[in-house]
Design an enzyme around this catalytic site. Structure first.
Site, mmCIF file in Angstrom:
data_model
loop_
_atom_site.group_PDB
_atom_site.id
_atom_site.type_symbol
_atom_site.label_atom_id
_atom_site.label_comp_id
_atom_site.label_asym_id
_atom_site.label_seq_id
_atom_site.Cartn_x
_atom_site.Cartn_y
_atom_site.Cartn_z
ATOM 1 C CG HIS A 71 31.727 61.357 95.204
ATOM 2 N ND1 HIS A 71 31.381 61.305 96.531
ATOM 3 C CD2 HIS A 71 30.883 60.531 94.554
ATOM 4 C CE1 HIS A 71 30.350 60.464 96.673
ATOM 5 N NE2 HIS A 71 30.033 60.000 95.483
ATOM 6 C CG ASP A 96 30.649 56.697 94.293
ATOM 7 O OD1 ASP A 96 31.043 55.889 93.432
ATOM 8 O OD2 ASP A 96 29.579 57.322 94.196
#
Length: 969
Positions: A376, A107
């Site tokens: 993230h 991701d």
């Protein structure tokens, strides 16, 4: 976090564990440890825990990556990536005796070349990524090049290469379209509901259940997708991810439908031409590895930046939420200092009055906060304000704990009166004012001797500074740029590695007082009306540089490197990109994306100038106004040049031009940049760092659409431009987006404020209406390539790890005799050569045995109970800062005797070399070696041994990790 646990995360682990127990064929992979640890500590029953142990042993539950989070790859610092990985791995090894060997980095928005190196050093056999440029992925897919052996580091090359799998265009989620229904398919548990799960258990978007009437249609859809993907890979094994974000919170409905489908396809495998099985990541890579194919090698080029469509360049997040990025780095730096300070204290004061377990908890609160923000959707600034506030609160709480800990250790070592408040400040000017006659305690967290200035806010205009022996210390005082009632006191400090010094600061009685900075204000100039440039120049100089300011515009005109007499024309201006927030009118900028309408627009028509001239510090203050008569400035820039008296080693200090910018609050849908334009012929080639570890070459690329945004890159610490002879380096203390939009130019994005009406952004409150003021700091270094390459590695770390400044009233009215004093300050220094960095010196507190057989045995026997933390094991990491061939001297391997390096901490009894996160003995670690044309033999990697007498040779770019044990005192 608690809301996510309540809404779905806790249910994922509870229901998955229960469901895995119901069918031997079922499997599941878990990635981030933060949620798992919260579940394990607060939700899981004893029965659940026993089942998890069993499932791990059977290989049906598998932890991949195993870090605290799935870290961002663009804006994170290597130290923090390693910290969060170590944090998760330590828990997994201590609790289960297990060590992840595969990654699942599906991701993060773009892939850095540092990550494969870190995962190789951590003992991984294969790496898996997904988000790379859409056009590049399409090309790789078509040519069956989504799998390769990645040599992420040019210097470590083959020794730390890793097999890498890029997910195809469907990425990590199951495709949900099914041709036989307008409902989605394959997601039978539906979508998680916040903040409370529905009482009746009916979730929105639950897929059509598998029945006798539709099972054949379901199977056809699934098989068609498997076959489409199979055509993009070289082996007959297809990794088909089942799940997506926030899935499996109701695993029973998920597995019962999956079981039916898997069984049906396998019963009709002749007809379908495929067989299907539940698998873990390790099952998949094992299958590919066993095919014994020869793989192509990819060099150290990364996959940044990342675009998903022609107008969707994910380069905005390099700067989003600049305040959070700054605090995250400050917290990381304070943690680094606190760890080494505490380690030395424990080693030297075994009988102390400080509770070590409580102290470790204080450090752990900051380890947790710094680890978690590397996510993230954390430091990237791509979270909602509510989640951002959680990250900030956790960071501030952890920093408060560590400052408090450091202050109490200093008090303890100085037998100070306990009733006085001690407060500390980590290089922010406004968080501590020494009153009358106070001490300033300065700790150097680097394992080098440093000479630098620390700045303290004071309320008197005349001060004196003395060291512990009562000698006067060079200092300078001047009125503060941003506050009329306070003064900035610059103190010149000279401190050896990992040591602290005390300075006495008191109002002056005229003799031996600090130098006074004299302010000269110049008339505000209308820059729109400047016709002749360079006619009326004002020089400002120190021993290294002469900077010329143009009196007609009050802007910088040129910088001369006094060593070579080379002059570079150099101007700086603030500009803003105007961006669109209405999706009906075109591409938008948001937390993730940068989509400028047109070129950046200059923000000011007039510039005010004030110069504070001083013997030690000269500060040039420029104020940027929207027009000549405007009352308030919109931007400010403070440029500082340092001069060091005879007898001090001021080379690094003299060679850096420090700049601090004041930016904000911005108007909505503006993105602020500072553009530095020079006459260097750079051919628009830019260099930026990957995670503060290595440099990437960034040639300007022209695209049909969105060229400006697609030429933005992350700078975590370093960016530079150069011509044949001269290099201009920028060093930063937080991450920014950076670009070269013209020959001889480098521009840094400093701040963003955005609002848009994209429904998805609104649903998650993902607008970036950030009205804050930011104060980013940069160091500029100008010089020949050879000089700058010597300076910038140490300078980047000196900016990252500025001294920790604490204030306190320490006891003792009568001065002690120098003899006693010398004996009291036995904080003997720890020093490494300038091409090495002591990256970690800490007491992790893990209770696991470093003998794997023993560790596994004690877990099987249930002996891993909550005991006291282990204070005898010290974790040491040393990193070589240079690439092979980068510098004739500094790129050489370095031999270090660990016994003599650490002699100040005690007598070293035993040193064990470990994998990056500490969970493997390097001599027992056998990573898979994948066949390449360069190396046709398959097999295992072997590691280098450390000699009997603790002597280690560190080669370029190596990061070496050790457990150190000392003789008992």
């Amino acid at each position: 976090l608690q809301e996510s646990m309540h809404a779905y995360a806790a249910n994922v682990y509870t229901s998955v564990v229960e469901e895995l127990m119901k069918g031997k064929q079922r499997k599941f992979i878990a990635v981030e440890q933060e949620f798992f640890r919260l579940w394990w500590d607060a939700v899981a029953t004893d029965r659940h825990k026993q089942q998890v142990h069993q499932l791990l042993q059977e290989g049906r539950l598998e932890f991949v990556i195993g870090g605290q989070v799935m870290h961002d790859e663009a804006v994170t610092l290597i130290d923090d990536q390693i910290l969060q990985l170590t944090e998760g791995h330590g828990f997994l090894y201590e609790t289960f005796g297990m060590r992840p060997q595969f990654s699942w980095h599906v991701d993060p928005f773009g892939a850095s070349a540092t990550t494969p190196t870190l995962f190789a050093l951590a003992g991984f056999n294969a790496h898996l990524i997904s988000r790379i440029d859409y056009d590049l992925k399409a090309d790789m897919q078509e040519n069956k090049k989504l799998q390769f052996v990645w040599q992420g580091s040019p210097s470590l090359s083959e020794s730390q290469e890793i097999f890498t799998h890029v997910m195809d265009q469907y990425s990590y989620c199951t495709p949900s379209q099914i041709p036989f229904s307008n409902r989605s398919g394959f997601y039978w548990n539906g979508i998680a509901v916040f903040p409370d799960p529905p009482k009746d258990g009916v979730y929105p978007n639950m897929s059509l259940p598998v029945t006798d009437t539709n099972i054949h249609l379901y199977a056809q859809t699934m098989v068609a997708n498997i076959k489409e993907r199979a055509a993009w890979f070289r082996t007959s094994d297809v990794l088909w991810p089942w799940g997506c974000d926030k899935q499996f919170f109701n695993a029973s409905v998920q597995y019962s439908n999956m079981d039916l489908l898997v069984d049906y396809i396998n019963k009709h495998s002749d007809e379908f031409g495929v067989t299907v099985q539940y698998a873990t990541v390790s099952d998949y890579f094992q299958a590919v590895y066993s095919k014994n194919l020869t793989w192509e090698i990819r060099d150290s080029q990364d996959f940044l930046p990342y675009s998903t469509e022609p107008f969707q360049a994910w380069t905005g997040f390099y700067t989003s939420r600049s305040t959070l990025k700054g605090v995250a780095r400050r917290a990381s730096s304070l943690l680094h200092a606190g760890e080494s300070f505490f380690t030395q204290y424990v080693r030297k004061h075994p009988e102390s009055s400080i509770c070590k377990c409580g102290a470790l908890k204080q450090l752990q609160s900051l380890r947790w906060a710094v680890s978690e923000v590397q996510h993230h959707d954390g430091i990237t600034g791509t979270e909602s304000p509510k989640v951002k506030n959680m990250y900030m609160d956790n960071l501030m709480y952890g920093m408060f704990n560590v400052k408090k800990l450091m202050a109490s250790l200093i008090f303890d070592m100085n037998n100070a009166k306990k009733n006085r408040e001690v407060y500390s400040s980590v290089y922010s000017k406004d968080s501590g004012k020494p009153d009358v006659d106070q001490y300033v305690i300065v700790y150097n967290p680097l394992a080098w001797n440093i000479t630098t200035f620390v700045t303290v806010s004071v309320s008197h205009s005349s001060m004196s500074v003395y060291d512990e022996l009562g000698h006067s210390v060079p200092a300078q005082i001047q009125s503060s740029a941003e506050s009329h009632s306070t003064y900035d006191l610059y103190i010149l400090v000279e401190i050896s590695g990992l040591s602290y010094k005390k300075y006495n600061v008191k109002p002056s009685n005229g003799k031996q007082s600090a130098f006074i900075g004299r302010s000269v204000k110049y008339k505000r100039k209308d820059i729109a009306r400047v016709i002749q440039q360079g006619q009326n120049l004002l020089p400002v100089a120190n021993n290294c540089y002469q900077i010329m300011f143009d009196r007609n515009s009050n802007l910088m005109h040129s910088i001369t490197d006094r060593e070579t007499n080379q002059t570079v024309q150099l101007t700086q201006e603030f500009l803003e990109y105007h961006v669109n927030g209405d999706v009906t009118k075109g591409p938008i900028s948001d937390n993730y994306l940068f989509a400028p309408n047109s070129s950046a627009v200059p923000v000011s028509k007039a510039v005010g100038l004030e110069i504070v001239f001083g013997n030690l510090v000269t500060e040039i203050r420029q104020y940027f106004y929207s027009n000549v008569t405007a009352q308030y400035y919109v931007y400010a820039m403070y440029t500082r040049m340092y001069s060091v008296p005879e007898g001090y080693n001021g080379k690094l200090l003299c060679r850096r031009i420090e700049q601090e910018y004041r930016v904000g609050p911005l108007e909505v849908n503006r993105e602020a940049v500072l553009r530095t334009s020079t006459n260097l012929n750079t051919e628009q080639l830019l260099y930026t760092d990957d995670n503060g570890y290595q440099i990437q070459k960034r040639p300007f690329k022209t695209y049909v659409n969105n060229t400006a945004a697609r030429n933005y890159y992350p700078m975590v610490q370093t960016a530079y431009i150069e011509d044949d002879t001269t290099r201009l380096m920028l060093l930063a203390e937080r991450a920014h987006g950076v670009s070269s939009q013209g020959n001889g130019q480098v521009e840094v994005m400093l701040h963003r404020r955005l609002w848009n009406n994209l429904q998805w952004d609104l649903n998650y409150n993902l607008t970036l209406n950030d009205s804050s003021v930011v104060h980013p700091v940069f160091w500029l270094i100008l010089g020949t390539k050879s000089v700058t390459s010597v300076l910038y590695r140490t300078s980047a770390l000196a900016l990252e790890h500025r001294p920790v400044v604490m204030f306190g009233a320490l006891s003792g009215s009568k001065p002690e005799l120098p003899g006693q004093l010398q004996q009291k300050s036995v904080h003997s220094s720890v020093t490494v050569p300038p091409n090495l960095h002591l990256q970690t010196l800490s007491i992790p507190g893990w209770r696991y045995s470093s003998n794997h057989t023993e560790q596994v045995r004690s877990i099987r026997m249930g002996k891993q109970k909550q005991g006291d933390a282990d204070f005898s094991r010290v974790l040491l990491r040393i990193r070589h800062l240079y690439e092979v061939g980068e510098d004739p001297v500094l790129s050489q391997p370095v031999t270090v005797n660990l016994k003599s390096l650490l002699k100040g901490l005690g007598s070293v009894k035993l040193v064990e070399e470990r994998s990056l996160t500490g969970t493997w003995d390097v001599n027992a670690l056998k990573r898979w070696k994948w066949k390449t044309a360069q190396n046709p033999n398959k097999g295992f990697f072997n590691s280098t041994k450390i000699s009997e007498n603790c002597v280690v040779t560190v080669h370029p770019k190596e990061i070496r990790t050790f457990f150190v044990y000392f003789q008992d005192q």
